[in-house]
Design a protein around this motif. Sequence first.
Motif, PDB file in Angstrom:
ATOM      1  N   TYR A 262      33.500 -17.567 -14.913  1.00 45.89           N
ATOM      2  CA  TYR A 262      34.657 -17.054 -15.644  1.00 45.89           C
ATOM      3  C   TYR A 262      35.589 -18.212 -15.980  1.00 45.89           C
ATOM      4  CZ  TYR A 262      37.136 -17.397 -11.143  1.00 45.89           C
ATOM      5  OH  TYR A 262      37.681 -17.846  -9.967  1.00 45.89           O
ATOM      6  N   THR A 263      36.425 -17.963 -16.985  1.00 50.75           N
ATOM      7  CA  THR A 263      37.446 -18.935 -17.353  1.00 50.75           C
ATOM      8  C   THR A 263      38.790 -18.442 -16.818  1.00 50.75           C
ATOM      9  OG1 THR A 263      37.855 -17.790 -19.426  1.00 50.75           O
ATOM     10  CG2 THR A 263      36.236 -19.563 -19.470  1.00 50.75           C
ATOM     11  N   ASN A 264      39.777 -19.317 -16.827  1.00 49.36           N
ATOM     12  CA  ASN A 264      41.057 -18.950 -16.223  1.00 49.36           C
ATOM     13  C   ASN A 264      41.900 -18.052 -17.108  1.00 49.36           C
ATOM     14  OD1 ASN A 264      40.939 -20.193 -13.631  1.00 49.36           O
ATOM     15  ND2 ASN A 264      40.958 -22.157 -14.696  1.00 49.36           N
TER      16      ASN A 264
ATOM     17  N   TYR B 183      35.934 -24.508 -15.966  1.00 51.80           N
ATOM     18  CA  TYR B 183      35.691 -23.094 -15.676  1.00 51.80           C
ATOM     19  C   TYR B 183      35.137 -23.011 -14.265  1.00 51.80           C
ATOM     20  CZ  TYR B 183      30.568 -23.405 -16.075  1.00 51.80           C
ATOM     21  OH  TYR B 183      29.244 -23.701 -15.864  1.00 51.80           O
TER      22      TYR B 183
END
Lengths: 480, 263
Positions: free
Chosen positions: A386-388, A425
Amino acid sequence: MAIGPADRFPAGLIGATFAVMAYRATLGSTSWTFETLADLMAKASPPRSGDALAGIAATSAQHSIAAKTALAELPLKTFLTQALVPYETDEVTRLILDGHDAAAFAPIASLTVGEFRDWLLSELATPAALARLAPGVTPEMAAAVSKLMRNQDLILAASKCKVTTRFRNTIGLPGTMAVRLQPNHPTDDPAGITASILDGLLYGCGDAVIGINPASDSLNVLGDLTRLMDDLIRRFEIPTQSCVLTHVTTAIQLIERGAPVDLVFQSIAGTQAANASFGMTLDLLREGLDAGRSLGRGTVGDNVMYFETGQGSALSAGAHHGVDQQTLEARAYGVARAFEPLLVNSVVGFIGPEYLYDGKQIIRAGLEDHFCGKLLGAPLGVDVCYTNHAEADQDDMDSLLTLLATAGVTFVMGVPGADDVMLNYQSTSFHDALYVRELLGLKRAPEFEAWLERARIVGADGRLAPRAAGHPLLTAGAGG
Amino acid sequence: MSAPVTPDPWTALRRHTPARIALGRTGSSLPTSEVLGFALAHVQARDAVHAPFAAEATAAAIEALGPQTVIVDSAAPDRATYLRRPDLGRTLSDAGRAAVVARTRGACDLAIVIADGLSSTAVHAHAAPLVEALLPAVEEAGWRLAPVVVARQARVALGDVVGELLGARLVILLVGERPGLSSPDSLGAYITFAPKVGRSDAERNCVSNIRAEGLSYPAAAFKLAWHAREALRLGLTGVALKDESDTAARLEPMNRAVGLSPS
């Protein structure tokens, strides 16, 4: 409840105009109409932000159930006569339809999409039957049936699909899960990359591949990184393979310059236009495959390709043809399997929240991707990530990793501490791999596991051995 | 009873990389301290994405340096919409468009847009100091500078809309980059010649990783000024404008050291 498509056959077979087609379902007092097969597939997709962004998502939960209801009644063979992306202008469609194996398809040729789900979960769908079936399943069929499946269905059906590939070790055997060691560094510093590789090997990771995402696109740098990994693999006789994840044309250039390239990488998507945005054609993939195999560097097999995919890549390139992102993702696996890859990796949470908004959507997509890939016969791994700016966290990744491991995922990523300091990520860590091995008893590729034991990194039980400061990997490593 | 954590005897390798290596373990799992450290880094990165953008304070800091400012909103009404709808973040709200049009005074050479992007933390920390470092080069070149536009819920391509409305020959857009766990406050700068709606990313140049641990303000300002000069000289930006500022950057301090500073 009255259900059923308005027309089970292409209109051209029974009417005057080919284009007029509609699918209908009635739930209670409400009737729903779906103008095209692509519309039906999109509305039947579980919710995700990318389909909403494309303006093709169902407008309500009932709308989606109506689409699923109509889709369940659709004969599977419809997908052999109605292309979602035009055959004439899309080489991915041509690859899929021209390569379809009618004999393999025969056992399910009379089924509807809903009946196919029932078949997949029945005793009839043994691992052997599924392996025979794979060339007879098109990506669109796989995507369609996945839309009718709950998460547990996706896990159970995928767990019965066995896909085994080989280069310097054997990936995908029952009871195993491999790990890509991902030692990225913000400036491709050789000592920094070596430090992360050693950390990963000493944590028992790296059987799928040691694969670097380079920050640079300089041929000299890429050649140096290729040699760095080759030196390490040869010096310590590690039964694994390396890859610098760069464009296929760059890999071909590296090979022409004599670089020791093991795996040839390329990002791929499910439409010709999306692939064009990657600077890629099927002919180029064929050239890459030939160039990789020409070196004959595999010792136990010649699966030399490594592909990455991700839901939303076609929309991102404005090349989605009104088709939902999950169906296009399955089409990317249709591309992949034609090139006999060692590894195919869905980077499921990497592309961003405009395509998969939160942990729930990422988890669902990861299970769909893995199921569709395996059903089609591709060696599917997942970058559980996931990305932030997505609504997700480590707990979501723990859930997806655990679910995929029970589903028999071919490989996952191993990033130091789950934090990729080059790509910004979060993925899975070396510790995460140890966790699922301990929980589920999953082994590594057998050749690699035997090497780890010889190198006294793991014991006979496959668990990490006590740490020794004077380990040869460290004393001979990057000036540790 | 001693703590069951097993340390890794290769902590010395950490000096080679910011990656999280040699973390140690308890059984197969991370030690508690690492779990908490990671959680803190994630929360900081999330805060960078979701912290409200202090547009007024940013504009005030810019005005204190001299330039006039205009604050606008993109067509994305809130953060949740912004994250799902990149198309709206590339478009001005109606009020924003009117505000920019009202400040247009004929042609200009340079427009600067400050966009929150995916890290308002980065913009709060670095936008005004970077503009301060850049202004001397703007004055030296004699470029006519449009009012600096501070844009909320904005993506890179919003600079095309603003630059076109302002009649700018060149737009520099400063934007909070996608935050990483180890870099939550990284600022990026995109340079686009002849901005207009529909420009592709291949028609821009980018200077990224502007932050304390990355590219310094003077170094970033030097690169931006170099790109701006070359863009105006050649009449283009993008893949055809190769970044050779490194060569110039290596020469300049050397010149300065021997008293040959071009300024």
